[in-house]
Design an enzyme around this catalytic site. Structure first.
Site, mmCIF file in Angstrom:
data_model
loop_
_atom_site.group_PDB
_atom_site.id
_atom_site.type_symbol
_atom_site.label_atom_id
_atom_site.label_comp_id
_atom_site.label_asym_id
_atom_site.label_seq_id
_atom_site.Cartn_x
_atom_site.Cartn_y
_atom_site.Cartn_z
ATOM 1 N N LYS A 43 1.336 -15.056 11.504
ATOM 2 C CA LYS A 43 2.650 -15.486 10.844
ATOM 3 C C LYS A 43 3.396 -14.319 11.190
ATOM 4 C CE LYS A 43 4.827 -15.569 7.628
ATOM 5 N NZ LYS A 43 6.472 -15.401 7.547
ATOM 6 N N GLU A 54 -1.912 -3.905 3.434
ATOM 7 C CA GLU A 54 -1.334 -2.872 3.513
ATOM 8 C C GLU A 54 -0.189 -3.018 2.918
ATOM 9 O OE1 GLU A 54 1.231 -0.134 4.143
ATOM 10 O OE2 GLU A 54 1.031 -0.812 6.313
ATOM 11 N N CYS A 76 6.948 1.870 5.593
ATOM 12 C CA CYS A 76 6.140 1.963 4.338
ATOM 13 C C CYS A 76 5.800 3.270 3.963
ATOM 14 C CB CYS A 76 4.979 1.054 4.451
ATOM 15 S SG CYS A 76 3.934 1.312 6.023
ATOM 16 N N GLU A 93 10.158 1.235 -4.306
ATOM 17 C CA GLU A 93 10.155 1.176 -2.762
ATOM 18 C C GLU A 93 11.577 0.781 -2.519
ATOM 19 O OE1 GLU A 93 7.496 0.543 0.711
ATOM 20 O OE2 GLU A 93 7.412 -1.226 -0.367
#
Length: 495
Positions: free
Chosen positions: A189, A265, A300, A399
């Site tokens: 996806k 993750e 990330c 973040e």
């Protein structure tokens, strides 16, 4: 591949894009015929309308994946045969290198030179896992003389992989290569912001010899087709890379459905610790700038919190500012571009909001802070650096996922470790020092999945990637990732 800007633009105009889902070996519209607009962040213009899959399409794909798995056309194929087909797959990716790189550039604003390098590494990664496919061994336990106790590894069956937008093909390879190597059926996806390269990849997989139903791609929104896959009783494993917020939802969906295996993750807020005894501070500053502004900061494990020891604090800030000038945003189709656009207008707005928050919190803006290249219609932000940041500020804790660096000061090793650990995330920590004792203390006491000493790169396929705390669990890359796609079975036989 040496090309100039005009040549890249000409190839862009000639590009033929696939826009449909890929189910059971063929391209097809979404069952309900819905589409979504795919907008290029380079200029804000429509690229194409992409099939928007739903629960119905997920049902169709899972059924196909299960049938293919149960027939054994891939799961029971000799590992050396799977290896050969995966090698073919890697070669086809190399043969379509520029095409795939161009798709990633126009889709998410990644500089074309970076995209080319990443696609090359994807081909290498597929070969790496292909080579490992016949090296998954079981064990024989010590038991009574009349008992054979075999401990074997079996593929889960149907694996759904939900891929982020920042490294579309690379993150997909991290998931599907070990899953395929161990005999699973895979449904990808892609992120709705960057689906083009993975949709095209499906056809290459079939051409390489991967049977229909084993490799499928369902574009669409996370809250529709992504959720449908995560909740489906016929999916045995979900592999996810993305935000911590969505990762928590994936865990809930697993528990509410069939307790499918999950590997996550998720987010990061990585510390980059620079001690005064680090060798060659210019090199360290250049690496620090490159690591935060690569891919427009949409990484990330980017070292977004730069911790500088007090004696070199002001000097090192000036060095980082100097090397950050190299990352002025340019059209990512320009081969000389080092930093392109943000992936979307929404992401650009999110980052600009965080810059405003940093100013309101009292951080010192020493560079950047604005949207640029507005005349292009694209979504560009200049490299941004805040100094005198406190670790309790939002720009140091949350973040941002953009080209924003927060600089903090520390005085002792213990303080540096305390700051590094003061985060909900635990993905990666970087440290620069010539003192092995400091390096050892950082490595032992910082709670994260990766410690990089005097380096910003751990790009080898032989080493694992993954985090602690709310950065998720599970591992990508390396032989450890192979374990994410097999389950352990005991066969106990008495004679």
């Amino acid at each position: 591949m040496n090309m100039n800007f005009n040549e890249v633009l000409k190839m862009k105009e000639k590009a033929e894009l696939k826009t449909q889902a890929f189910i059971n070996g063929e391209y097809t519209d979404a069952i309900d015929k819905k589409t979504f607009d795919n907008i290029s962040p380079i200029d804000g213009k429509l690229i194409a309308r992409i099939a928007s899959c739903s629960e119905k399409d997920a049902e169709k794909a899972v059924k196909s994946a299960r049938q293919a798995f149960n027939k054994g056309i891939w799961s029971q194929m000799l590992p050396e045969q799977r290896k050969s087909i995966m090698y073919n797959f890697a070669s086809l990716i190399e043969n379509h290198l520029f095409e795939l790189a161009l798709m990633e550039t126009i889709d998410m604003g990644k500089p074309i030179s970076d995209a080319l390098g990443e696609i090359k590494r994807c081909a290498k990664g597929i070969r790496w896992f292909a080579e490992a496919s016949d090296k998954v061994y079981g064990k024989v336990a010590m038991t009574r003389s009349n008992v054979s106790a075999q401990i074997i590894k079996e593929p889960y069956g149907v694996v759904a992989a939900i891929i982020p937008w920042n490294y579309p093909l690379m993150m997909a390879v991290w998931k599907f290569a070990p899953a395929l190597a161990t005999g699973n059926s895979v449904i990808l996806k892609p992120a709705e912001q960057s689906p083009l390269s993975l949709i095209r990849l499906a056809d290459l997989a079939l051409s390489a010899g991967i049977p229909a139903g084993i490799f499928q791609v369902l574009p669409g929104y996370g809250e529709t087709v992504g959720k449908a896959l995560a909740c489906h009783l016929g999916v045995d494993k979900i592999a996810f890379t993305g935000s911590t917020e969505v990762g928590k939802l994936i865990l809930q969906y697993s528990g509410l459905s069939n307790m499918k295996a999950v590997s996550l993750e998720c987010g990061g807020k990585c510390a980059n610790i620079v001690f005064a005894d680090a060798q060659n501070l210019d090199h360290v500053a250049q690496q620090a700038a490159g690591a935060i502004f690569y891919n427009s900061g949409q990484v990330c494990d980017a070292p977004t919190r730069l911790l500088i020891e007090k004696p070199i604090y002001n000097e090192f800030i000036e060095k980082v500012k100097h090397y950050s000038q190299d990352y002025a945003p340019l059209n990512p189709l320009n081969p000389s571009s080092k930093m392109g656009s943000m992936v979307s207008e929404e992401q650009m707005s999110n980052v600009l909001e965080y810059i405003s928050i940093g100013l309101a919190e009292g951080a010192k803006l020493v560079m950047g802070g604005k949207q640029v290249n507005e005349d292009t219609g694209g979504f560009y932000i200049e490299p941004t650096i805040f100094a005198d940041v406190k670790n309790n500020m939002r720009i140091a804790q949350e973040e941002i996922f953009g080209p924003v660096l927060s600089i903090l000061k520390f005085e002792t090793l213990a303080e540096a470790i305390e700051i590094a650990n003061d985060s909900i995330y635990g993905l990666c920590t970087f440290a620069w020092t010539s003192d092995l004792n400091k390096a050892r203390e950082i490595s032992k006491n910082v709670r994260c999945g990766k410690i990089l000493i005097n380096s910003t790169s751990d790009g080898e396929w032989s080493v694992p990637h993954g985090g602690f705390k709310q950065s998720g669990f599970g591992r990508d890359k390396s032989l450890e990732s192979m374990d994410q796609y097999v389950q352990t079975k005991l066969i106990w036989t008495e004679y």
